[in-house]
Write a protein that holds these residues in place. Structure first.
Motif, PDB file in Angstrom:
ATOM      1  N   LEU A 186      19.291  30.460  34.949  1.00 54.45           N
ATOM      2  CA  LEU A 186      18.800  28.996  35.136  1.00 54.45           C
ATOM      3  C   LEU A 186      20.360  28.529  35.821  1.00 54.45           C
ATOM      4  N   LEU A 187      21.352  28.707  35.345  1.00 51.40           N
ATOM      5  CA  LEU A 187      22.499  28.224  36.022  1.00 51.40           C
ATOM      6  C   LEU A 187      22.495  28.459  37.448  1.00 51.40           C
ATOM      7  N   LEU A 188      22.168  29.713  37.782  1.00 51.01           N
ATOM      8  CA  LEU A 188      22.138  30.283  39.215  1.00 51.01           C
ATOM      9  C   LEU A 188      21.265  29.690  40.014  1.00 51.01           C
ATOM     10  N   PHE A 189      20.042  29.502  39.635  1.00 54.04           N
ATOM     11  CA  PHE A 189      19.099  28.608  40.484  1.00 54.04           C
ATOM     12  C   PHE A 189      19.308  27.168  40.783  1.00 54.04           C
ATOM     13  N   VAL A 190      20.043  26.635  39.353  1.00 55.47           N
ATOM     14  CA  VAL A 190      20.343  25.271  39.828  1.00 55.47           C
ATOM     15  C   VAL A 190      21.261  25.093  40.740  1.00 55.47           C
ATOM     16  N   VAL A 191      22.133  25.962  40.805  1.00 58.44           N
ATOM     17  CA  VAL A 191      23.347  25.955  41.799  1.00 58.44           C
ATOM     18  C   VAL A 191      22.479  26.392  43.177  1.00 58.44           C
ATOM     19  N   VAL A 192      21.795  27.146  43.327  1.00 58.04           N
ATOM     20  CA  VAL A 192      21.005  27.124  44.546  1.00 58.04           C
ATOM     21  C   VAL A 192      20.411  26.308  45.096  1.00 58.04           C
ATOM     22  N   GLY A 219      20.712  22.851  43.944  1.00 58.29           N
ATOM     23  CA  GLY A 219      21.523  21.718  44.112  1.00 58.29           C
ATOM     24  C   GLY A 219      22.465  21.445  44.794  1.00 58.29           C
ATOM     25  N   GLY A 220      23.326  22.680  44.700  1.00 59.23           N
ATOM     26  CA  GLY A 220      24.647  22.722  45.870  1.00 59.23           C
ATOM     27  C   GLY A 220      24.553  22.378  47.028  1.00 59.23           C
ATOM     28  N   PRO A 221      23.480  23.188  47.889  1.00 61.93           N
ATOM     29  CA  PRO A 221      23.366  22.579  49.277  1.00 61.93           C
ATOM     30  C   PRO A 221      22.843  21.356  49.478  1.00 61.93           C
ATOM     31  N   LEU A 222      21.868  20.933  48.782  1.00 65.32           N
ATOM     32  CA  LEU A 222      21.349  19.449  48.836  1.00 65.32           C
ATOM     33  C   LEU A 222      22.524  18.668  48.848  1.00 65.32           C
ATOM     34  N   LEU A 223      23.246  18.660  47.743  1.00 68.81           N
ATOM     35  CA  LEU A 223      24.416  17.529  47.673  1.00 68.81           C
ATOM     36  C   LEU A 223      25.453  17.815  48.793  1.00 68.81           C
TER      37      LEU A 223
END
Length: 537
Positions: free
Chosen positions: A12-18, A20-24
């Protein structure tokens, strides 16, 4: 109740980063790749600590993502451009590898590093990733000589960089003598080359033709191919990424850049495997180390050696190869980004003990700087390069096969595939229907795609309904931006008043084919040579 833990929490943490990270980061007009690295830091042991040092799941998935990244780097390269501009590509490839390599190696020796560490630093600074290529191609410069030169040079620079990596990793930490290690590496490269460039393409082609009707089969064959090459490389003490990259090069001509298989490779790579690798690299990121004067000093040296070397190589290409200033700028923009091979070499250098945390963080700063500088330079110089004519597209880049039945002549697909192969093009099958014909259904498209897959064609099937067969041929050519249309049977004869935007090759079975204008005078001869069938103009 207990705190979240276990595989479900970690994924879950991994896919949240995948997600949200690029979008932000992209909203802040920064490269999305930086968001993945920062996200990995945030959830890692140096950040919030949600992923601990003892976790093996993400690093193992990251290793798979690294192999996938290098496979994609090989399979996406346009080898047709390399063949067309091989002299300038080889010349510039040697320049853009040798200059940063020498500068990076000199930096390593100046810092008192061992020879393996210095050479590995030089090789990772000499490589590059074509991150700016979509921007340049989107501007209509995909076939420009400078762009083609840079794309072709990538094959050479990445191969040389990975070769240096293989030698350094093979000799570091080994109890065998240098001579024994070199013999093992030479034998390993020979076996790996034979497997990748002889056995693997033939096995993949057989699987594609016999099993290619299933949409997932081709993708799984490609994945199994690069994993097999990686395993074989590791048997001989060569890093698996070398095998994955070679497998990508070997399967390159079987995976057209605009085909459905490439769509799947790009999708799974962009959605899962490559982001996982980048997040796993972010776990090593430590802002406290980056802020140290030593790290910033190393990063400054790496930036000067890498980007300075790329600038000098582009300037030398302008002088020696006769490129304009704008095209030299495009060369720099394409070869300056550091990502795939750089991250791969850095990760492996850290794993085998040649690089410490300080060096890894300094390289990450270099990557950040290169990813910011390159798109800016690309946008600036692309505007100053003349756009090539649309008619300059290779003959076989987009071939459309038009048939009027779901059970067409098998030879029409073979002819189209032979024509497209030299240019690494894609073949799209189109089922043509008159307005007065019975309505088609999804099964018709599936049957057409199955017939095309049996002969190695990877394009997506489509149905065109028009008032006449001739008008349908012309509209199918326009809709698919065709460079050539191959029709099964006499659909185009006697078509006064109907013009096709691409040459039309009317396949007539064993007696040959008839070429209809518009067409250059020498086109019939070229088609005859490629299709291995007589073509009359």
């Amino acid at each position: 109740m207990s705190a979240p833990h276990g595989p479900a929490w970690e994924f879950l943490l991994l896919f949240v980063v995948v997600i949200g990270g690029p979008l932000l980061l992209e909203r802040a007009r920064a490269p999305g790749i930086i968001g993945l690295l920062l996200g990995g830091y945030a959830i890692g042991p140096n950040g919030l600590g949600w992923i601990s040092h003892a976790n093996d799941t993400l690093p193992d998935l990251g290793q798979l993502g690294l192999l996938y990244l290098m496979f994609v780097a090989g399979v996406e390269l346009d080898l047709a451009l390399l063949r067309a501009y091989r002299r300038s590509a080889v010349s510039f490839g040697l320049l853009t590898f040798a200059v940063p390599m020498a500068a990076g190696t000199a930096v390593g020796f100046t810092l008192g590093w061992s020879a393996p560490a210095a050479f590995l630093l030089g090789s990772l600074l000499a490589s590059h990733t074509l991150i700016v290529y979509p921007l340049v191609r989107g501007a209509g410069l995909g076939s420009d000589p400078a762009v083609a030169t840079a794309v072709g040079a990538t094959v050479l620079t990445d191969t040389l960089a990975l070769t240096v990596l293989a030698v350094v990793s093979g000799t570091s930490g080994s109890d065998a003598s240098t001579g024994e290690v070199m013999v093992r590496l030479v034998a390993g490269f020979a076996v790996l080359g034979g497997f990748c460039f002889y056995t693997l393409p033939r096995a993949a082609r057989w699987c594609f033709r016999r099993l290619g009707g299933e949409r997932t089969v081709r993708y799984l064959v490609a994945v199994a191919g690069f994993l097999a090459a990686a395993v074989l490389a590791e048997v001989f003490g060569i890093e698996g990424i070398v095998g994955a990259f070679f497998a990508g090069l070997a399967l390159n001509h079987l995976v057209p850049n605009e085909g459905r298989l490439m769509d799947r490779i790009d999708f799974f790579g962009a959605a899962v495997f490559i982001p996982v690798f980048l997040v796993s690299v972010g776990l090593i990121l430590d802002p406290r180390v980056i802020a140290e004067p030593r790290t910033l000093g190393l990063a400054a040296l790496f930036v000067v050696a890498c980007l300075g070397g790329k600038v000098l190589a582009a300037w030398l290409a302008r002088v020696l190869l006769g490129f304009s200033g704008a095209r030299a700028g495009v060369l720099f923009a394409l070869t300056a980004p550091q990502a795939a091979a750089t991250l791969a070499s850095t990760t492996i250098g850290y794993r085998i003990g040649l690089f410490g945390t300080t060096v890894v963080n300094a390289v990450l700063v270099l990557i950040l700087v290169s990813l910011v500088v390159s798109p800016v330079a690309g946008r600036r110089f692309v505007r100053r390069v003349p756009r090539p004519s649309v008619t300059d597209r290779p003959l076989g880049s987009r071939v459309v096969v038009v048939v009027s039945t779901v059970d067409p002549s098998p030879e029409v697909f073979r002819v189209a595939a032979r024509i497209a192969a030299p240019d690494g093009g894609v073949v799209h099958p189109v089922l043509l229907r008159r307005e007065s014909d019975p309505a088609h259904d999804a099964a018709a498209v599936s049957a057409l795609e199955a017939a095309a897959n049996a002969h190695g064609v990877d394009g997506a099937g489509a149905v065109v309904v028009d008032r006449s067969l001739a008008a349908g041929v012309a509209h199918a050519a326009a809709a698919h931006l065709a460079t050539l249309v191959v029709v099964d049977g006499p659909m185009w004869s006697g078509t006064a008043g109907v013009a096709s935007p691409a040459p039309v090759l009317e396949y007539r079975g064993p007696e040959g084919a008839l070429l209809h204008p518009p067409a250059p005078p020498d086109l019939a001869g070229e088609l005859s040579r490629r299709a291995s069938t007589p073509v009359d103009a």
